[in-house]
Design a protein around this motif. Structure first.
Motif, PDB file in Angstrom:
ATOM      1  N   ILE A 142      16.974  10.003 -14.069  1.00 15.94           N
ATOM      2  CA  ILE A 142      17.715  10.320 -12.849  1.00 15.94           C
ATOM      3  C   ILE A 142      18.274   9.062 -12.195  1.00 15.94           C
ATOM      4  CG2 ILE A 142      16.294  12.357 -12.425  1.00 15.94           C
ATOM      5  CD1 ILE A 142      14.917  10.781 -10.170  1.00 15.94           C
ATOM      6  N   GLY A 143      17.843   7.887 -12.686  1.00 12.99           N
ATOM      7  CA  GLY A 143      18.325   6.646 -12.107  1.00 12.99           C
ATOM      8  C   GLY A 143      17.519   6.234 -10.887  1.00 12.99           C
ATOM      9  N   CYS A 144      18.089   5.346 -10.102  1.00 13.10           N
ATOM     10  CA  CYS A 144      17.470   4.856  -8.873  1.00 13.10           C
ATOM     11  C   CYS A 144      17.802   5.842  -7.737  1.00 13.10           C
ATOM     12  CB  CYS A 144      18.060   3.481  -8.572  1.00 13.10           C
ATOM     13  SG  CYS A 144      17.353   2.556  -7.217  1.00 13.10           S
ATOM     14  N   CYS A 145      17.036   6.111  -6.699  1.00 16.08           N
ATOM     15  CA  CYS A 145      16.091   5.167  -6.170  1.00 16.08           C
ATOM     16  C   CYS A 145      14.843   5.843  -5.611  1.00 16.08           C
ATOM     17  CB  CYS A 145      16.739   4.328  -5.085  1.00 16.08           C
ATOM     18  SG  CYS A 145      18.005   3.192  -5.682  1.00 16.08           S
ATOM     19  N   LYS A 146      14.318   6.873  -6.258  1.00 18.09           N
ATOM     20  CA  LYS A 146      13.126   7.528  -5.761  1.00 18.09           C
ATOM     21  C   LYS A 146      11.897   6.675  -6.087  1.00 18.09           C
ATOM     22  CE  LYS A 146      14.753  12.309  -5.914  1.00 18.09           C
ATOM     23  NZ  LYS A 146      14.483  13.671  -6.450  1.00 18.09           N
ATOM     24  N   MET A 147      11.011   6.550  -5.091  1.00 16.66           N
ATOM     25  CA  MET A 147       9.800   5.753  -5.252  1.00 16.66           C
ATOM     26  C   MET A 147       8.565   6.654  -5.151  1.00 16.66           C
ATOM     27  SD  MET A 147      10.819   2.521  -5.510  1.00 16.66           S
ATOM     28  CE  MET A 147       9.479   1.456  -4.953  1.00 16.66           C
ATOM     29  N   THR A 148       7.574   6.345  -5.971  1.00 16.88           N
ATOM     30  CA  THR A 148       6.273   6.977  -5.835  1.00 16.88           C
ATOM     31  C   THR A 148       5.462   6.164  -4.838  1.00 16.88           C
ATOM     32  OG1 THR A 148       6.294   7.850  -8.084  1.00 16.88           O
ATOM     33  CG2 THR A 148       4.151   7.600  -7.032  1.00 16.88           C
ATOM     34  N   VAL A 149       4.948   6.820  -3.806  1.00 17.62           N
ATOM     35  CA  VAL A 149       4.261   6.124  -2.718  1.00 17.62           C
ATOM     36  C   VAL A 149       2.769   6.436  -2.764  1.00 17.62           C
ATOM     37  CG1 VAL A 149       4.126   5.777  -0.230  1.00 17.62           C
ATOM     38  CG2 VAL A 149       6.344   6.272  -1.307  1.00 17.62           C
ATOM     39  N   TRP A 150       1.962   5.395  -2.839  1.00 15.66           N
ATOM     40  CA  TRP A 150       0.516   5.526  -2.772  1.00 15.66           C
ATOM     41  C   TRP A 150       0.049   5.033  -1.406  1.00 15.66           C
ATOM     42  CZ3 TRP A 150      -3.236   1.675  -5.576  1.00 15.66           C
ATOM     43  CH2 TRP A 150      -4.568   2.026  -5.284  1.00 15.66           C
ATOM     44  N   ILE A 151      -0.439   5.965  -0.585  1.00 12.81           N
ATOM     45  CA  ILE A 151      -1.000   5.610   0.713  1.00 12.81           C
ATOM     46  C   ILE A 151      -2.519   5.535   0.554  1.00 12.81           C
ATOM     47  CG2 ILE A 151      -1.245   6.291   3.121  1.00 12.81           C
ATOM     48  CD1 ILE A 151       1.393   7.790   2.880  1.00 12.81           C
ATOM     49  N   LEU A 152      -3.064   4.352   0.664  1.00 15.61           N
ATOM     50  CA  LEU A 152      -4.484   4.159   0.442  1.00 15.61           C
ATOM     51  C   LEU A 152      -5.287   4.781   1.592  1.00 15.61           C
ATOM     52  CD1 LEU A 152      -2.984   1.848  -1.192  1.00 15.61           C
ATOM     53  CD2 LEU A 152      -5.181   0.647  -1.123  1.00 15.61           C
ATOM     54  N   LYS A 153      -6.271   5.580   1.263  1.00 16.04           N
ATOM     55  CA  LYS A 153      -7.111   6.196   2.291  1.00 16.04           C
ATOM     56  C   LYS A 153      -7.883   5.134   3.064  1.00 16.04           C
ATOM     57  CE  LYS A 153      -7.753  10.718   0.119  1.00 16.04           C
ATOM     58  NZ  LYS A 153      -8.742  11.705  -0.409  1.00 16.04           N
ATOM     59  N   THR A 154      -8.334   4.123   2.344  1.00 15.01           N
ATOM     60  CA  THR A 154      -9.018   2.992   2.952  1.00 15.01           C
ATOM     61  C   THR A 154      -8.305   1.722   2.525  1.00 15.01           C
ATOM     62  OG1 THR A 154     -11.152   4.140   2.874  1.00 15.01           O
ATOM     63  CG2 THR A 154     -11.195   1.746   3.190  1.00 15.01           C
ATOM     64  N   GLY A 155      -7.827   0.939   3.482  1.00 12.98           N
ATOM     65  CA  GLY A 155      -7.104  -0.272   3.148  1.00 12.98           C
ATOM     66  C   GLY A 155      -7.966  -1.264   2.378  1.00 12.98           C
ATOM     67  N   VAL A 156      -7.325  -2.037   1.513  1.00 14.52           N
ATOM     68  CA  VAL A 156      -8.023  -3.043   0.713  1.00 14.52           C
ATOM     69  C   VAL A 156      -7.628  -4.424   1.217  1.00 14.52           C
ATOM     70  CG1 VAL A 156      -8.283  -4.060  -1.587  1.00 14.52           C
ATOM     71  CG2 VAL A 156      -8.138  -1.568  -1.319  1.00 14.52           C
ATOM     72  N   GLN A 157      -8.609  -5.219   1.587  1.00  9.64           N
ATOM     73  CA  GLN A 157      -8.335  -6.565   2.061  1.00  9.64           C
ATOM     74  C   GLN A 157      -8.033  -7.496   0.896  1.00  9.64           C
ATOM     75  OE1 GLN A 157     -11.607  -7.838   4.552  1.00  9.64           O
ATOM     76  NE2 GLN A 157     -10.957  -6.553   6.254  1.00  9.64           N
TER      77      GLN A 157
END
Length: 219
Positions: A142-157
Motif C-alpha cells: 500500500i506504500g507509505c505512510c501508515k504506522m503501527t503504534v505500540w503504546i507501552l502499558k508501563t514506560g521503560v526507562q
C-alpha cells in the motif's frame, strides 16, 4: 510507472558477519514499487519527546517499497524463524512510552507479529525489556505512510549514551506469519541485527535499515 513485484534474496555468502552470527541461512528482502499516492503524516506527537527517529517527513516518512522480513518458524515463505532489530542510543535519560514502526503484512500465515524493546549485549540485542503482540497490520504494497503504534502499558526507562534495540520477531501466536519492516525513507545504510531460528544475532551494515521512531518523556 509501477514495477513488477519481486523478492531479493541475499545468500549467507554475501553477509559480512562472523561465524557465530547465526546467519547460516538465507535472508530475504521484500521489494515492491508502488504509486506516488502516499498520504502525509507526522512523526512526532503532542506531549511526547522524540527519543530516537530515522523517519522522514510528509510523504517520505519511510520507504514503503521494500524492507526486511520478519517471520515465524512455520512461515512458508522463509521456511525459518527470522528476527530483525535496529539499535538506538538516547541522548538523554528518558522513559519510552511509545514506539512507531512501519510493519506490513506480507501475505503469509496469520497477520500478526511481535515487537520488543531490548537491552544491548556486547553490541547485539540482549534481554527483552518489554514486548507486545501485534495483529491486523497494514498489507505490504500500500506504500507509505501508515504506522503501527505500540503504546507501552508501563514506560521503560533508558539511559543516555546506552544502546538499546527495537526488535521485530514472532511468537506462538504468529508462528506461521511473515511481515515486512519497511526501509528508512532515504535508504541510509544502518546497522541491522539478524537472527535465524534463535541461533544467535549477527549484524550487517551495507543495506538500508528499517524505519522507526521512539517517543516518551525526557528526564
Amino acid at each position: 510507472m509501477k514495477k513488477l513485484v519481486g523478492a531479493i534474496v541475499l545468500t549467507a555468502s554475501l553477509l559480512t558477519v562472523g561465524a557465530t552470527s547465526g546467519l547460516a541461512q538465507q535472508h530475504h528482502l521484500a521489494a515492491l514499487a508502488v504509486s506516488d499516492a502516499d498520504q502525509p503524516t507526522g512523526n512526532a506527537e503532542a506531549g511526547l519527546a522524540t527519543i530516537y527517529t530515522n523517519l522522514g517527513v510528509k510523504k517520505n516518512i519511510y520507504d514503503g517499497t521494500g524492507g526486511w522480513i520478519a517471520a515465524g518458524p512455520q512461515d512458508t515463505y522463509t521456511n525459518q524463524q527470522q528476527d530483525v532489530a535496529i539499535p538506538f542510543i538516547p541522548v538523554s535519560d528518558a522513559t519510552v512510552t511509545r514506539i512507531k514502526v512501519p510493519f506490513q503484512y506480507y501475505g503469509y500465515g496469520k497477520n500478526a507479529g511481535t515487537i520488543a524493546l531490548a537491552s544491548d549485549a556486547s553490541g547485539l540485542p540482549g534481554a527483552v525489556l518489554a514486548s507486545r503482540d501485534l495483529k491486523n497490520l497494514p498489507v505490504f504494497g500500500i506504500g507509505c505512510c501508515k504506522m503501527t503504534v505500540w503504546i507501552l502499558k508501563t514506560g521503560v526507562q533508558v539511559t543516555a549514551g546506552t544502546q538499546y534495540w527495537i526488535v521485530a520477531t514472532t511468537d506462538k501466536k504468529s508462528i506461521d506469519s511473515a511481515y515486512v519492516w519497511d526501509y528508512t525513507w532515504d535508504g541510509e545504510l544502518e546497522t541491522v541485527a539478524l537472527q535465524d531460528n534463535l541461533g544467535g544475532w549477527g549484524t550487517v551494515t551495507f543495506l538500508p535499515g528499517p524505519a522507526a521512531t521512539v517517543l516518551g518523556t525526557v528526564q
